[in-house]
Design an enzyme around this catalytic site. Sequence first.
Site, short mmCIF file in Angstrom:
data_model
loop_
_atom_site.label_atom_id
_atom_site.label_comp_id
_atom_site.label_asym_id
_atom_site.label_seq_id
_atom_site.Cartn_x
_atom_site.Cartn_y
_atom_site.Cartn_z
N ASP A 34 0.86 -1.19 0.00
CA ASP A 34 0.00 0.00 0.00
C ASP A 34 0.89 1.24 0.00
O ASP A 34 1.63 1.48 0.95
CB ASP A 34 -0.90 -0.02 1.24
CG ASP A 34 -1.94 1.09 1.24
OD1 ASP A 34 -1.95 1.88 0.28
OD2 ASP A 34 -2.74 1.15 2.19
N ASP A 129 -2.62 2.56 -6.18
CA ASP A 129 -1.61 2.60 -5.12
C ASP A 129 -1.64 1.37 -4.22
O ASP A 129 -1.14 1.42 -3.10
CB ASP A 129 -1.80 3.86 -4.27
CG ASP A 129 -3.17 3.95 -3.62
OD1 ASP A 129 -4.03 3.10 -3.91
OD2 ASP A 129 -3.40 4.89 -2.82
N GLU A 130 -2.17 0.26 -4.72
CA GLU A 130 -2.33 -0.90 -3.86
C GLU A 130 -2.30 -2.18 -4.69
O GLU A 130 -2.92 -2.24 -5.76
CB GLU A 130 -3.66 -0.80 -3.10
CG GLU A 130 -3.80 -1.66 -1.88
CD GLU A 130 -5.06 -1.34 -1.12
OE1 GLU A 130 -5.12 -1.62 0.08
OE2 GLU A 130 -6.02 -0.80 -1.73
#
Length: 441
Positions: A34, A129-130
Amino acid sequence: MIDDSQQTNAFKAADDGPALPLEPWEGPAILLVDLDAFFASVEQLDHPAWRGKPVIVGGDPDKHGVVSTASYEARPFGVRSAMPSSTAHKLCPHAIWTHGHFDRYREMSNKIMDILHAETPHVQQVSIDEAFLDVTPTTVNREHPVYVAQRIQRRVEELGVTCSIGVGTSKTIAKIASDMDKPRGLTVVYPGGERDFLAPLPVRTMSGIGAAAEEKLRSRGIRTLGQLADADLNMLVRVFGKNGRVMHLRANGGDDAPVEDDDTVKSVSNEMTFAVDLTERTDVEAAIATMAAKVGRRLRRKGLAGRTISLRVKFDDLSVRSVQRQLSTPSNDELAYTPLLYQMVDEVWRPGMPLRLIGVGMSGFDDTGAVQEALFDVTEVVPTDDDVEPVVKDDRKRRGLIEATDLVKNRFGETAVRFGHELRNDENTTGSAAKNPADYK
């Protein structure tokens, strides 16, 4: 979990090479990577004068904007992602605001995903973003999952941003662990320690348990994941159906959901939030057509055609309604399915009712024609579109028009060719952005 002394050594190991003996790892190993305050971190990277200052990436406070990302310097003031920008502005009036630079975020995200793919082919990107990774030790590669996580953290930091990583035996454990220590945290839950790790946490900590499910659980005296793990399975199934069984399994540390490769696409969608609520049908249809066109273009770029079309609307009181239809044949042709969306909106909206958001989605990409899991929470599923005429009736002319506009956009950019409906709401957006991975590929 790694305790404080181990955590310190783990970070040292990430910088200087393995320096800490770790417990043996047997069985599945899943990472959730993350990126920390990603949009804001990239802005601070690109604007050195912003480093150490509160930065908010999001829509305008006076136009129904929403916070996409807040830097860690802004969070002590109470600013959070998905918060109305007007609220964030009141909490932190001295923050640096930006609508964001999404091509730059996509560029940085792609570099980080390349790092993850260098570690394993089993990567599932769930947002810009993950991402989940399956780094289960094998007979060929026995490297400890913690060392893999440490190396990823080091390589990501070399790009100028940081990430927090959860390590566990399942996606559920890895996801929860990744949120335990931010920024640049590394939380490890060893095999066999899942239940002890989960037991004290509130039920809302687990993905899939929202406000309604939480209230049903609380009414039965279930407030923690430990209590959920001990709850009667038959009762959970009566209340929640098959999801009750899944909740119970995950609360006990189990979860057999695989890390799906990035190429597995379940849905493609696009939403638009308006600075000024829409009340007129002409404006609503223009927004629907714009969203439908964006979805159609993404479907074609991915070589996909779907059977399940969904429409989602949010009203000025933030209530949400959705409707879904099954197409008679798979489609990625917005000129064919947009008129159907015009019919569908009548089931959830009437002229004069203020609309703050409109979303269009397509799913059902398998070849079976079976009804797929809903992209949105839907009010109805109707299995035909035979009574709807396309915008352009002639199939060959319609396909030619779409191919021509795609070619121009591929060469000159997305704004090179624009229809009238796209211009109608062009200035009525909030500047907010979502983190749907489909929007960044």
